[in-house]
Design a protein around this motif. Structure first.
Motif, PDB file in Angstrom:
ATOM      1  N   ARG A  67      14.272 -14.211  55.110  1.00 41.50           N
ATOM      2  CA  ARG A  67      13.206 -15.141  55.262  1.00 41.50           C
ATOM      3  C   ARG A  67      13.120 -16.119  54.401  1.00 41.50           C
ATOM      4  O   ARG A  67      12.526 -17.351  54.541  1.00 41.50           O
ATOM      5  CB  ARG A  67      11.847 -14.506  55.660  1.00 41.50           C
ATOM      6  N   GLY A  68      13.726 -15.782  53.184  1.00 38.63           N
ATOM      7  CA  GLY A  68      13.648 -16.709  51.945  1.00 38.63           C
ATOM      8  C   GLY A  68      13.927 -15.954  50.818  1.00 38.63           C
ATOM      9  O   GLY A  68      14.100 -14.857  50.494  1.00 38.63           O
ATOM     10  N   THR A  69      13.983 -16.626  49.578  1.00 44.16           N
ATOM     11  CA  THR A  69      13.999 -16.039  48.106  1.00 44.16           C
ATOM     12  C   THR A  69      12.974 -16.744  47.231  1.00 44.16           C
ATOM     13  O   THR A  69      12.411 -17.840  47.549  1.00 44.16           O
ATOM     14  CB  THR A  69      15.450 -16.237  47.624  1.00 44.16           C
ATOM     15  N   VAL A  70      12.611 -15.956  46.331  1.00 46.30           N
ATOM     16  CA  VAL A  70      11.510 -16.543  45.353  1.00 46.30           C
ATOM     17  C   VAL A  70      12.253 -15.953  43.937  1.00 46.30           C
ATOM     18  O   VAL A  70      12.605 -14.683  43.774  1.00 46.30           O
ATOM     19  CB  VAL A  70      10.258 -15.447  45.551  1.00 46.30           C
ATOM     20  N   GLU A  71      12.240 -16.718  42.813  1.00 41.05           N
ATOM     21  CA  GLU A  71      12.486 -16.530  41.695  1.00 41.05           C
ATOM     22  C   GLU A  71      11.218 -16.411  40.719  1.00 41.05           C
ATOM     23  O   GLU A  71      10.311 -17.345  40.844  1.00 41.05           O
ATOM     24  CB  GLU A  71      13.370 -17.640  40.950  1.00 41.05           C
ATOM     25  N   LEU A  72      11.212 -15.447  40.061  1.00 43.66           N
ATOM     26  CA  LEU A  72       9.883 -15.014  39.274  1.00 43.66           C
ATOM     27  C   LEU A  72      10.408 -14.916  37.776  1.00 43.66           C
ATOM     28  O   LEU A  72      11.494 -14.390  37.274  1.00 43.66           O
ATOM     29  CB  LEU A  72       9.426 -13.756  39.578  1.00 43.66           C
ATOM     30  N   GLU A  73       9.764 -15.626  36.947  1.00 45.44           N
ATOM     31  CA  GLU A  73       9.897 -15.354  35.377  1.00 45.44           C
ATOM     32  C   GLU A  73       9.220 -14.430  34.768  1.00 45.44           C
ATOM     33  O   GLU A  73       8.196 -14.416  34.944  1.00 45.44           O
ATOM     34  CB  GLU A  73       9.627 -16.812  34.908  1.00 45.44           C
ATOM     35  N   LEU A  74      10.053 -13.366  34.249  1.00 42.46           N
ATOM     36  CA  LEU A  74       9.300 -12.222  33.648  1.00 42.46           C
ATOM     37  C   LEU A  74       9.512 -12.463  32.308  1.00 42.46           C
ATOM     38  O   LEU A  74      10.243 -12.354  31.850  1.00 42.46           O
ATOM     39  CB  LEU A  74      10.223 -10.928  34.211  1.00 42.46           C
ATOM     40  N   ARG A  75       8.364 -12.025  31.769  1.00 46.33           N
ATOM     41  CA  ARG A  75       8.120 -12.153  30.420  1.00 46.33           C
ATOM     42  C   ARG A  75       8.709 -10.887  29.798  1.00 46.33           C
ATOM     43  O   ARG A  75       9.178  -9.922  30.160  1.00 46.33           O
ATOM     44  CB  ARG A  75       6.601 -12.186  29.869  1.00 46.33           C
ATOM     45  N   GLU A  76       9.008 -11.034  28.192  1.00 47.28           N
ATOM     46  CA  GLU A  76       9.618 -10.035  27.492  1.00 47.28           C
ATOM     47  C   GLU A  76       8.301  -9.055  27.313  1.00 47.28           C
ATOM     48  O   GLU A  76       7.398  -9.183  27.306  1.00 47.28           O
ATOM     49  CB  GLU A  76       9.932 -10.773  25.989  1.00 47.28           C
ATOM     50  N   ARG A  77       8.855  -7.608  27.407  1.00 43.93           N
ATOM     51  CA  ARG A  77       8.305  -6.466  27.277  1.00 43.93           C
ATOM     52  C   ARG A  77       8.852  -5.654  26.078  1.00 43.93           C
ATOM     53  O   ARG A  77      10.186  -5.958  25.835  1.00 43.93           O
ATOM     54  CB  ARG A  77       7.916  -5.917  28.467  1.00 43.93           C
TER      55      ARG A  77
ATOM     56  N   ARG B  42      12.473  -4.657  26.951  1.00 42.95           N
ATOM     57  CA  ARG B  42      13.161  -5.515  27.668  1.00 42.95           C
ATOM     58  C   ARG B  42      13.037  -6.953  27.485  1.00 42.95           C
ATOM     59  O   ARG B  42      11.964  -7.294  27.210  1.00 42.95           O
ATOM     60  CB  ARG B  42      12.332  -5.184  29.109  1.00 42.95           C
ATOM     61  N   THR B  43      14.137  -7.568  27.508  1.00 40.59           N
ATOM     62  CA  THR B  43      14.128  -9.155  27.257  1.00 40.59           C
ATOM     63  C   THR B  43      13.545  -9.950  28.608  1.00 40.59           C
ATOM     64  O   THR B  43      13.374  -9.403  29.592  1.00 40.59           O
ATOM     65  CB  THR B  43      15.424  -9.574  27.076  1.00 40.59           C
ATOM     66  N   ALA B  44      13.158 -11.089  28.032  1.00 46.85           N
ATOM     67  CA  ALA B  44      12.494 -11.958  29.155  1.00 46.85           C
ATOM     68  C   ALA B  44      13.904 -12.080  30.242  1.00 46.85           C
ATOM     69  O   ALA B  44      14.861 -12.117  29.807  1.00 46.85           O
ATOM     70  CB  ALA B  44      12.011 -13.190  28.682  1.00 46.85           C
ATOM     71  N   ARG B  45      13.652 -12.425  31.546  1.00 47.85           N
ATOM     72  CA  ARG B  45      14.475 -12.569  32.487  1.00 47.85           C
ATOM     73  C   ARG B  45      14.093 -13.381  33.791  1.00 47.85           C
ATOM     74  O   ARG B  45      12.769 -13.397  33.871  1.00 47.85           O
ATOM     75  CB  ARG B  45      15.241 -11.527  32.857  1.00 47.85           C
ATOM     76  N   THR B  46      14.792 -13.832  34.566  1.00 45.32           N
ATOM     77  CA  THR B  46      14.428 -14.339  36.015  1.00 45.32           C
ATOM     78  C   THR B  46      14.719 -13.279  36.920  1.00 45.32           C
ATOM     79  O   THR B  46      16.020 -12.982  36.980  1.00 45.32           O
ATOM     80  CB  THR B  46      15.029 -15.746  35.989  1.00 45.32           C
ATOM     81  N   ALA B  47      13.848 -12.890  37.608  1.00 49.06           N
ATOM     82  CA  ALA B  47      14.207 -11.885  38.799  1.00 49.06           C
ATOM     83  C   ALA B  47      14.410 -12.614  40.173  1.00 49.06           C
ATOM     84  O   ALA B  47      13.496 -13.677  40.357  1.00 49.06           O
ATOM     85  CB  ALA B  47      13.011 -11.093  38.874  1.00 49.06           C
ATOM     86  N   ARG B  48      15.536 -12.580  40.925  1.00 49.13           N
ATOM     87  CA  ARG B  48      15.482 -13.015  42.301  1.00 49.13           C
ATOM     88  C   ARG B  48      14.995 -12.159  43.241  1.00 49.13           C
ATOM     89  O   ARG B  48      15.635 -11.189  43.399  1.00 49.13           O
ATOM     90  CB  ARG B  48      16.747 -13.757  42.445  1.00 49.13           C
ATOM     91  N   VAL B  49      13.879 -12.553  44.137  1.00 47.42           N
ATOM     92  CA  VAL B  49      13.505 -11.427  45.145  1.00 47.42           C
ATOM     93  C   VAL B  49      13.921 -12.106  46.646  1.00 47.42           C
ATOM     94  O   VAL B  49      13.618 -13.295  46.784  1.00 47.42           O
ATOM     95  CB  VAL B  49      12.216 -11.376  44.870  1.00 47.42           C
ATOM     96  N   VAL B  50      14.803 -11.418  47.127  1.00 49.07           N
ATOM     97  CA  VAL B  50      15.025 -11.752  48.472  1.00 49.07           C
ATOM     98  C   VAL B  50      14.178 -11.108  49.546  1.00 49.07           C
ATOM     99  O   VAL B  50      13.935  -9.949  49.612  1.00 49.07           O
ATOM    100  CB  VAL B  50      16.306 -11.256  48.948  1.00 49.07           C
ATOM    101  N   ILE B  51      13.537 -11.960  50.418  1.00 54.02           N
ATOM    102  CA  ILE B  51      12.434 -11.547  51.225  1.00 54.02           C
ATOM    103  C   ILE B  51      13.010 -11.305  52.707  1.00 54.02           C
ATOM    104  O   ILE B  51      13.705 -12.265  53.348  1.00 54.02           O
ATOM    105  CB  ILE B  51      11.228 -12.543  51.558  1.00 54.02           C
ATOM    106  N   ARG B  52      13.095 -10.106  53.337  1.00 59.21           N
ATOM    107  CA  ARG B  52      13.751  -9.855  54.218  1.00 59.21           C
ATOM    108  C   ARG B  52      12.668  -9.192  55.309  1.00 59.21           C
ATOM    109  O   ARG B  52      11.524  -8.679  54.916  1.00 59.21           O
ATOM    110  CB  ARG B  52      14.773  -8.871  54.368  1.00 59.21           C
TER     111      ARG B  52
END
Length: 156
Positions: free
Chosen positions: A109-119, A122-132
């Motif tokens: 149904r779509g995709t969403v990219e989320l910017e995840l901060r450093e923790r 864990r380094t900061a990263r961009t998560a790509r979520v696929v919505i189904r």
């Protein structure tokens, strides 16, 4: 965008070790009763005003009584599954399959990219979520009462 709080449940958890007797207690003796109360109260408030609810429930709500309250409310709901071993009936043959496997084959149904901060660790990263989305029949039972239920979703 949230416009306010429709319902909120507060309680004080007794200080003790984590209970492992969940399956041998009735709903009235479980914290799950707060979920059931909130679903009931929110449904009553919204339907009285002519609105329909869409409950978004995180994985701690993936329990028999919460799912039953959502189904019985007649409202829309989305529940994040907590169990990798949750089984559902899906597909034209309605054979038993793992929910995780069925969800992976759902209609995109779509995709969403989320910017995840450093923790920490864990380094900061961009998560790509696929919505189904997909349609399943979830069968579940309450161990305490041996009550059983099916949650049927309309095909998407």
């Amino acid at each position: 965008m949230p416009l306010g709080v429709l319902n909120q449940q507060w309680w004080i958890r007794a200080r003790r070790k984590k209970r492992i007797d969940c399956q041998s207690r009735p709903l009235e003796d479980k914290e799950t009763r707060h979920w059931v109360d909130a679903i009931r109260d929110a449904t009553l408030a919204l339907t009285a005003g002519g609105s329909k609810a869409w409950f978004q429930v995180d994985r701690e709500g993936d329990r028999y009584w919460t799912l039953k309250a959502l189904r019985d409310s007649g409202e829309w709901f989305t529940v994040r599954s907590t169990y990798a071993h949750r089984f559902v009936y899906a597909g034209n043959l309605r054979r038993l399959q793992r929910l995780r496997d069925v969800a992976r084959k759902g209609k995109v149904r779509g995709t969403v990219e989320l910017e995840l901060r450093e923790r920490v660790h864990r380094t900061a990263r961009t998560a790509r979520v696929v919505i189904r989305t997909t349609s399943v029949v979830l069968y579940t039972k309450e161990s305490y009462s041996d009550e059983r239920m099916a949650v049927l979703r309309i095909p998407t």
